[in-house]
Design a protein around this motif. Structure first.
Motif, short mmCIF file in Angstrom:
data_model
loop_
_atom_site.label_atom_id
_atom_site.label_comp_id
_atom_site.label_asym_id
_atom_site.label_seq_id
_atom_site.Cartn_x
_atom_site.Cartn_y
_atom_site.Cartn_z
N GLY A 173 17.46 6.75 5.71
CA GLY A 173 17.19 5.81 4.71
C GLY A 173 17.67 6.72 3.28
N GLU A 174 17.76 7.98 3.56
CA GLU A 174 17.86 8.67 2.49
C GLU A 174 16.95 8.36 1.15
OE1 GLU A 174 22.17 10.74 2.48
OE2 GLU A 174 22.40 8.71 2.40
N GLU A 175 15.53 8.04 1.52
CA GLU A 175 14.66 7.68 0.94
C GLU A 175 13.82 8.76 0.48
OE1 GLU A 175 12.48 5.98 -1.37
OE2 GLU A 175 13.14 4.00 -0.50
N GLY A 176 13.61 8.86 -0.88
CA GLY A 176 12.68 10.06 -1.45
C GLY A 176 11.18 9.85 -1.20
N HIS A 177 10.96 8.47 -1.17
CA HIS A 177 9.50 8.09 -1.15
C HIS A 177 9.14 7.69 0.47
CE1 HIS A 177 10.78 6.60 -5.26
NE2 HIS A 177 9.76 6.95 -5.59
N GLY A 178 9.58 8.49 1.11
CA GLY A 178 9.42 8.45 2.72
C GLY A 178 7.88 8.52 3.02
N ARG A 179 7.24 9.58 2.46
CA ARG A 179 6.03 9.84 2.93
C ARG A 179 4.98 8.74 2.44
NH1 ARG A 179 3.87 13.96 4.97
NH2 ARG A 179 5.88 15.14 4.62
N GLN A 180 5.12 8.30 1.14
CA GLN A 180 4.21 7.29 0.67
C GLN A 180 4.35 6.03 1.53
OE1 GLN A 180 6.16 9.51 -1.29
NE2 GLN A 180 5.92 8.84 -3.50
N ILE A 181 5.69 5.66 1.87
CA ILE A 181 5.86 4.39 2.66
C ILE A 181 5.59 4.56 3.96
CG2 ILE A 181 7.94 3.05 3.41
CD1 ILE A 181 9.54 3.76 1.39
N ALA A 182 5.57 5.58 4.57
CA ALA A 182 4.98 5.93 5.98
C ALA A 182 3.50 5.85 6.03
CB ALA A 182 5.42 7.17 6.33
N ARG A 183 2.83 6.41 5.31
CA ARG A 183 1.38 6.37 4.83
C ARG A 183 0.96 4.87 4.99
NH1 ARG A 183 -0.18 9.79 0.34
NH2 ARG A 183 0.96 11.16 1.49
N LEU A 184 1.76 4.05 4.11
CA LEU A 184 1.19 2.55 3.78
C LEU A 184 1.48 1.84 5.27
CD1 LEU A 184 -0.51 1.33 1.50
CD2 LEU A 184 1.46 0.64 0.79
N ILE A 185 2.52 2.01 5.70
CA ILE A 185 2.90 1.45 7.09
C ILE A 185 1.75 1.69 7.87
CG2 ILE A 185 4.30 1.39 9.09
CD1 ILE A 185 6.83 1.73 7.07
N VAL A 186 1.46 2.95 8.17
CA VAL A 186 0.44 3.28 9.24
C VAL A 186 -0.90 2.55 8.78
CG1 VAL A 186 -0.73 5.11 10.04
CG2 VAL A 186 1.57 5.22 9.92
N LYS A 187 -1.18 2.48 7.52
CA LYS A 187 -2.40 1.83 7.06
C LYS A 187 -2.47 0.25 7.32
CE LYS A 187 -5.52 1.89 3.19
NZ LYS A 187 -5.19 1.52 1.64
N GLU A 188 -1.36 -0.17 7.12
CA GLU A 188 -1.42 -1.52 7.11
C GLU A 188 -0.91 -2.11 8.47
OE1 GLU A 188 -1.29 -4.00 4.43
OE2 GLU A 188 -2.17 -2.56 2.89
N ARG A 189 -0.91 -1.45 9.57
CA ARG A 189 -0.31 -2.10 10.73
C ARG A 189 -1.37 -2.85 11.41
NH1 ARG A 189 3.22 3.58 13.09
NH2 ARG A 189 0.89 4.33 13.90
#
Ligand SMILES: C[S@@+](CC[C@H](N)C(=O)[O-])C[C@H]1O[C@@H](n2cnc3c(N)ncnc32)[C@H](O)[C@@H]1O
Length: 351
Positions: A161-177
């Motif tokens: 995604g060439e996304e600079g906020h990858g870490r924050q997004i992944a963290r929240l995805i894991v939390k909300e799964r």
């Protein structure tokens, strides 16, 4: 309205530029690796008539159905195959469809797929997180989002995604799964990124990344390009339209590498690779849609077209045995005479 648009809500991108790059000629044989609803295919068939033939491939069975409808008038000249273009060479061999005059890859997804409310490609509709081009494929976007480790999600979102906020997004995805719907994922990304930047929705890059991972898009592109070069006849054309920088980088590198002679590391005193150019770039720079085209079809704004011509090198011939040398040279001479070519193929098949 152009004839190619009549039966489809997907508008073929860079249509004239694609036909020019493919140098479509009557009686020619073409492969459209991403036939979609058949917009480019229809224009190829129109211009290669009389006698033209087209093999249209698409991973999505819905696209094949749409192409069948759209190309009805050409049904005797077209063969449609529901497969992944990663199997390009095997498909062409299976249907005895080689060498060819031109190969087209118009990458990404069609408006039909993006607008299809059940496909999960878009966050404009709430749908199951699917994103598979081929619904028979096992892995869906929901599987990737809900079962990948946080580190793997960071890698996917950053790399694809060439996304600079990858870490924050992944963290929240894991939390909300578990996350099963497109709108749920879009909301999580929005929350992780924390703001809306300009016109682009903050979930755009994450959706692109997950779609690329689901469909192995970059790996399949690299593998298909290598096969395409083997299927092109003398002076055959390879044309690729890409829609983001990751795809375009692969196409650019591949074409440049195949257009070069020696590829030994810089400073190697004597060439040891023996690499010979097999492609000639048609233009050094990419072709982009005009402002008029972008105004008419805003979805094409990121399109980039690259094209190259297949060269037959002396090495292609020397690598073969005596019969094959004769075959390659005769084939090249007979190129513009399909009837003679077919006769020769039969003679060689019997020899
Ligand atoms: C941009 S659309 C092509 C539109 C088409 N040129 C037209 O004018 O209608 C891309 C198409 O490629 C297909 N596709 C994407 N990746 C594929 C792959 N690896 N193998 C086969 N088809 C693929 C998609 O299903 C989609 O239908």
């Amino acid at each position: 309205m152009s004839p190619s648009k009549q039966n489809s809500n997907h508008v073929p991108v860079l249509l004239e530029e694609t036909m020019e790059a493919l140098a479509v000629q009557p009686g020619g044989r073409y492969v459209d690796c991403t036939v979609g609803s058949g917009g480019h295919a229809r224009a190829i068939l129109e211009r290669s008539s009389p006698g033209g033939q087209l093999l249209g491939i698409d991973a999505d069975p819905t696209a094949i159905k749409a192409a069948q409808k759209n190309l009805e008038a050409y049904k005797n000249s077209v063969l449609l195959v529901n497969d992944n273009f990663v199997n390009l060479q095997a498909t062409c061999i299976k249907y005895d469809f080689f060498p060819v005059h031109g190969i087209l890859l118009d990458l990404g997804l069609s408006s039909m797929q993006l607008n299809g409310s059940r496909r999960g490609f878009s966050f404009q509709h709430d749908a199951h997180l699917d994103m598979r081009f081929n619904p028979e494929q096992e892995v869906t976007a929901a599987d990737i989002v809900n079962t990948s480790s946080e580190a793997e999600l960071v890698r996917i979102i950053r790399t694809y995604g060439e996304e600079g906020h990858g870490r924050q997004i992944a963290r929240l995805i894991v939390k909300e799964r578990p996350i099963t719907s497109t709108l749920h994922l879009a909301r999580i990304v929005e929350k992780a990124v924390g703001r809306r930047t300009g016109k682009i929705h903050p979930a755009t890059k994450t959706f692109q990344a997950i779609r690329i991972a689901v469909n192995l898009e970059l790996e399949n592109l690299e593998r298909a390009l290598k096969q395409a070069i083997e299927l092109l006849g003398f002076e055959g054309r390879l044309v690729v339209i890409s829609y983001h920088s990751l795809e375009d980088r692969i196409v650019k590198r591949f074409m440049q590498q195949e257009a070069r002679g020696c590829i030994c590391p810089a400073g190697t005193p004597v060439c040891v690779c023996g690499h010979k150019p097999r492609l000639k770039l048609i233009r050094r720079h990419v072709v982009r849609p005009s402002e008029d085209e972008i105004r008419f079809n805003p979805r094409c704004r990121s399109a980039k077209l690259r094209a190259a011509t297949r060269m037959v090198t002396r090495d292609d011939c020397l690598a073969a045995d005596e019969m094959e040398i004769l075959w390659a040279e005769t084939e090249a001479r007979a190129w513009r005479r399909p009837a003679l070519l077919r006769k020769l193929q039969m003679v060689f098949a019997m020899a």
